[in-house]
Scaffold this active site. Structure first.
Site, mmCIF file in Angstrom:
data_model
loop_
_atom_site.group_PDB
_atom_site.id
_atom_site.type_symbol
_atom_site.label_atom_id
_atom_site.label_comp_id
_atom_site.label_asym_id
_atom_site.label_seq_id
_atom_site.Cartn_x
_atom_site.Cartn_y
_atom_site.Cartn_z
ATOM 1 C CG HIS A 123 -11.111 -6.344 7.617
ATOM 2 N ND1 HIS A 123 -10.101 -6.543 8.521
ATOM 3 C CD2 HIS A 123 -10.668 -6.869 6.449
ATOM 4 C CE1 HIS A 123 -9.109 -7.177 7.921
ATOM 5 N NE2 HIS A 123 -9.419 -7.379 6.663
ATOM 6 C CD GLU B 132 -1.542 -2.414 1.689
ATOM 7 O OE1 GLU B 132 -0.374 -2.507 2.136
ATOM 8 O OE2 GLU B 132 -2.325 -3.386 1.657
#
Lengths: 328, 322, 322
Positions: free
Chosen positions: A133, A64
């Site tokens: 999440h 990322e």
């Protein structure tokens, strides 16, 4: 004005259409992210890899930091990258290139560069995915000058604002609510764009203003329907862009109704609602008949368990309850 | 290699086989329960990768540590995690290991040296280094093993963790389960080296690639790495080539769209349980005994989980601050 | 460690000498101005490391890109950055390259292919990958060079950027100036390998360590890496072993705190300017000609900077959005 033809599509299809159209319109636009090249993984990126090839629809390693920094570099060198973060939670690994580089480079370099970058960050709870999440983190980024932060709540805005974001010459955090992906709604045909920095009244009313961010704009509309059954005429306003925030746009509604609830899926402390409430009291204190009330996620992580998750997250019912409290 | 080059006792080999079977059956059961809607949240099963979990954890003591990933049922079970409480966590019960707040992706049983499944890819590596640092301070010869996938080997945290563990000679083993796919992305596309173990050279530490479908081969390379770590010689990187027979999560099928049936069949022929039966010498009779024992254990775990209460509403405020 | 051969023309080497002298005198001047309070913010000078800057940039075209670090004056000058505007930036003038908003740590001159000094250690490497990606997508044969220190080579950004460049064969040269210290921390403590260039093996890319005090050696290695990149063959990692003769910033002395006088003197004896003078067998007259020309240029830059206006208040609110 020529009549605009409407059709009904889902929020994820709207995002998908915006990506298809902008990539076709401008060859400088390209997409990067984990698993974006394969149509089956996300409806938002379906068909892009096959249509535009894997040069412009690039799968990335799970890096990322690396690919976000690379997007900043490509933007400096004249491209218009669009990133797919899969989940905003994963974007936490890339805070440096977003907050320290993309948002600051133009300013720090005295205007020598611009960073036309769009970071698509799907987020939100309701699927029992647990603390890492399920987060809604847009509030963090209204603290970063130099970024635009956009949070669409329906298919038309998702499409129109994403297209505008891609055409914008500044870095944009484009927050998508996963829970809204299957939501269907009317979207104009053709090249539909929406202005960045403009709030929208999603339902007109006169008794109370319900301001909703992302998934909670939807909850506010549902709450307004329930309240209508009890004789309350609620107005629903969606700021759509939270950096910059259209303070005048939302203050206009509050001036009309005198009462206000702000609902968001992020945590309450230091949230978007706090910023909106503070801005409203600066802009329209005299118009307020009651204190502004906030509905938000409790200040605990989002647990996996269905029942516990529902306790932590905001909901239509919580908004109705807050509205009744403010109206009583 | 030390003691350990000596052949394993039959009892240990039978235990290894049984642990692999326990993982396989636990995950098959969990997946069925998931499809029936009884599991809260998502699950990622590691079926096909049992040779790695058991080969690695069979070299550890109870006071050694492991850290695992979103695909961590296997490591959890191999490290001694209690099945009933683990099943209860999957079913969202208050008796679950994480009190129904973590779910499948965050299984932990610290009492057994299991410092958690961590669902953010690569995040467990720096933490594993920290546990290794604590073990180094304590000086008791404990070891921390970090399980991660081929995808995580491209995260910056891999690099920083490997370097830290190397310069401080920490008792940490980086165990990469190369199952060839990061979700849908094939390892050869995302990773610039053919063998991830080659990256060990960048930190001046040993790196070895092993057949992850062969539990005994995994066990042997781990014995060496654990021995090094216990003696204060620092970390090792082990790469086990393996395969997951199921999709990444619930959405993708076993094969297609990103892998072919032929490839899948090739790996299926190397099923680590079949391999283990042969190399560990498990007879038909023993197999039957193992099957029965495992079925009973699972039955108990499931009945514990099903009978357990759901959490109370006020539990949302529990466990946030110490 | 690769040293220079003698294929370089005297003219070419003389140009590199001039570049090194311009860097040296600019930084000495900046340091003097800093000491009398005329520089806004901090400065990190690269005195001692000029051969790396001059050698690498001599292998580049104007339309190639560089990205550098907080210690980036040298790379900036070698890439053609305009001295008056650079000095104005240091002195907080509105005519500065960043309109007085970036200072020494963020010098950039995009018109010369200088995509900025980046003060967050490691941050420039992924950005360089992105610029390389842009070049590849455009189908041009431009190259991006990213300068970083030994300290940054332990950052996750190094790993992710190297891997990205390797899998996509991006035209990027990673140039590590190993000046032996990350602030006060010696590379031999913080870095698990002796030669950082060996880390290239973890990405299946070429890696080479060169004498960073020898401008010709740096040039030759860079020329090869740049040619490799232009041909579409992907990234390289070059490590120049070098030394900064000053402290990290103004807070630490040249030696005595974390470096010994002996070590410092050993490196000082291989001052890249002296090494180059010897290679060129320069006469006193030739040296004076270079010195005079550089002094005139520096004097002009000072005059420009001194006579430039300070920014208006409104500048604080400009250049945020395009």
């Amino acid at each position: 004005m020529p009549e605009v033809k409407m059709r009904t599509i889902s929020y994820s299809t709207a995002i998908n259409e915006a990506l298809h159209e902008e990539m076709a319109r401008d060859e400088k636009v390209f997409l990067m992210g984990e698993d974006v090249a394969l149509s089956a993984i996300s409806p938002a990126t379906a068909g892009l890899g096959d249509r535009f090839g894997h040069e412009r629809v690039r799968n990335t390693p799970i890096s990322e930091l690396g690919f976000t920094g690379a997007a900043v570099g490509a933007a400096m060198a004249g491209y218009r990258p669009v990133l797919d973060m899969r989940r905003i939670d994963f974007m936490m690994l890339a805070i440096d290139p977003i907050a320290n580089q993309a948002a600051k480079l133009r300013y720090m370099l005295g205007g020598q560069v611009s960073i036309p970058l769009v970071i698509r960050a799907p987020e939100g709870g309701g699927s029992q995915n647990g603390p890492t999440h399920s987060q809604c983190l847009e509030a963090w980024f209204i603290q970063v000058p130099g970024l635009r932060v956009i949070v669409p709540s329906d298919p038309a805005d998702a499409k129109g604002l994403l297209k505008s974001a891609i055409r914008e010459d500044n870095p944009v955090l484009f927050v998508e609510y996963r829970a809204l992906y299957s939501l269907e709604g009317p979207v104009p045909e053709g090249d539909h764009t929406e202005p960045i920095g403009k709030a929208a009244v999603k339902r007109e009313g006169s008794d109370i203003t319900l301001i909703g961010i992302g998934s909670q704009a939807r909850s506010c509309l549902e709450a307004a329907e329930l309240l209508a059954g009890e004789g309350v005429d609620a107005e629903v306003v969606d700021p759509r862009t939270i950096n910059p925030l259209d303070v005048e746009g939302i203050a206009d509604s509050v001036r009309k109704t005198g009462r206000c609830i702000v609902a968001e899926e992020g945590h309450k402390s230091g949230g978007v609602g706090a910023e909106i409430a503070a801005s409203l009291q600066e802009a329209a204190f005299g118009a307020l008949k009651t204190p502004i009330n906030r509905v938000a996620a409790l200040d605990v992580p989002v647990p996996v368990h269905t029942k516990l998750e529902a306790i932590v997250l905001p909901s239509t019912e919580k908004i109705v309850a807050a509205a009744k409290k403010v109206l009583s | 290699m030390s003691e350990d080059k000596a052949p394993l006792s039959d009892e240990r080999m039978q235990t290894m086989y049984r642990d692999m079977l326990r993982i396989r059956r636990f995950e098959e059961t969990a997946f069925e329960l998931f499809e029936q809607g009884e599991v809260v949240g998502g699950i990622h099963v590691s079926i096909g990768q049992e040779g790695c979990s058991v080969g690695a954890c069979s070299t550890l003591n109870e006071d050694d540590a492991i850290l695992t990933t979103h695909r961590g049922h296997g490591h959890s079970i191999a490290k001694g995690t209690r099945l009933p409480e683990m099943m209860a966590e999957l079913l969202g019960k208050a008796t679950g290991l994480c009190h129904a707040k973590g779910g499948s992706m965050h299984i932990a049983d610290v009492s057994k040296g299991h410092y958690g499944a961590h669902s953010i890819v690569g995040s467990n590596m720096p933490m594993g280094v920290g546990i290794g640092l604590a073990f180094h301070f304590e000086g008791k010869g404990q070891v921390a093993v970090i399980f991660f996938g081929d995808g995580a080997a491209n995260e910056g945290s891999f690099h920083e963790s490997m370097n830290l563990a190397a310069i401080w000679k920490l008792p940490v083993i980086f165990f990469c389960e190369n199952n060839h796919f990061a979700s849908s992305t094939r390892v050869g596309y995302a990773t610039s080296v053919a063998d991830i173990s080659a990256r060990a050279g960048g930190y001046d530490i040993p790196g070895v690639t092993v057949d992850g479908m062969d539990v005994l081969a995994v066990h042997e390379v781990m014995v060496e790495a654990v021995d090094r770590a216990r003696r204060g010689l620092g970390p090792s990187l082990i790469e086990a080539k393996t395969y997951r027979y199921f999709g990444h999560s619930r959405k993708d099928p076993q094969f297609g769209p990103y892998r072919t049936e032929e490839e899948w069949n090739e790996w299926k022929a190397k099923d680590p349980l079949l391999v283990a039966e042969k190399i560990l010498g498990v007879s038909e009779e023993e197999k039957k005994a193992h099957d029965e024992a495992v079925e009973n254990e699972l039955k108990d775990a499931l009945s514990f989980a099903r009978q357990s209460p759901e959490p109370e509403p006020d539990d949302v405020y529990e466990d946030l601050y110490a | 460690m690769a040293r220079s051969t003698s294929r370089l023309s005297r003219k070419r080497l003389g140009e590199m000498y001039r570049t090194m002298l311009r860097i040296r005198r600019f930084e000495e001047t900046a340091d003097d101005l800093y000491m009398v309070g005329k520089v806004v913010g901090g400065v990190h000078v690269s005195i001692g490391q000029e051969a790396c800057s001059a050698g690498v940039c001599a292998a580049l075209r104007e339309d190639d890109a560089v990205l550098t670090t907080h210690r980036g004056h040298g790379h900036s000058i070698a890439k053609g950055t305009r001295l008056p505007e650079m000095l104005a930036e240091l002195m907080g003038k509105v005519t500065g390259l960043c309109r007085s908003k970036g200072g020494s740590m963020h010098i950039a001159d995009v018109s010369k292919g200088h995509y900025g000094a980046h003060s967050i250690v490691g941050a420039n490497m992924p950005m360089a990958a992105g610029i390389g990606l842009a070049y590849q997508l455009e189908g041009k044969d431009q190259v991006a060079v990213v300068f970083f220190g030994d300290g940054a080579s332990n950052n996750g950004a190094f790993h992710e950027a190297m891997n990205l460049c390797a899998i996509w064969k991006l035209p990027v040269v990673f140039f590590c100036e190993n000046n032996q210290y990350a602030v006060s921390v010696p590379a031999e403590y913080s870095t698990s390998v002796d030669d950082i260039s060996v880390r290239s093996k973890g990405y299946d890319a070429p890696g080479l360590t060169v004498d960073g005090m020898d401008v010709a050696a740096v040039y030759e290695a860079s020329r090869e890496a740049v040619a490799h990149a232009r041909r579409g063959l992907g990234p390289s990692l070059i490590e120049g072993k070098t030394y900064r003769f000053f402290g990290h910033s103004r807070g630490d002395p040249h030696y005595g705190m974390y470096r010994t006088k002996e070590e410092w003197e050993g490196w000082k004896g291989r001052d890249p300017l002296i090494v180059c003078e010897k290679m060129l067998k320069m006469t006193a007259k030739q040296k004076k000609a270079h010195a005079d020309a550089v002094e005139a240029e520096i004097k002009e830059a000072i005059e420009f900077a001194e006579s430039s206006p300070e920014p208006e208040e409104s500048v604080a609110l400009e250049d945020i959005f395009a």
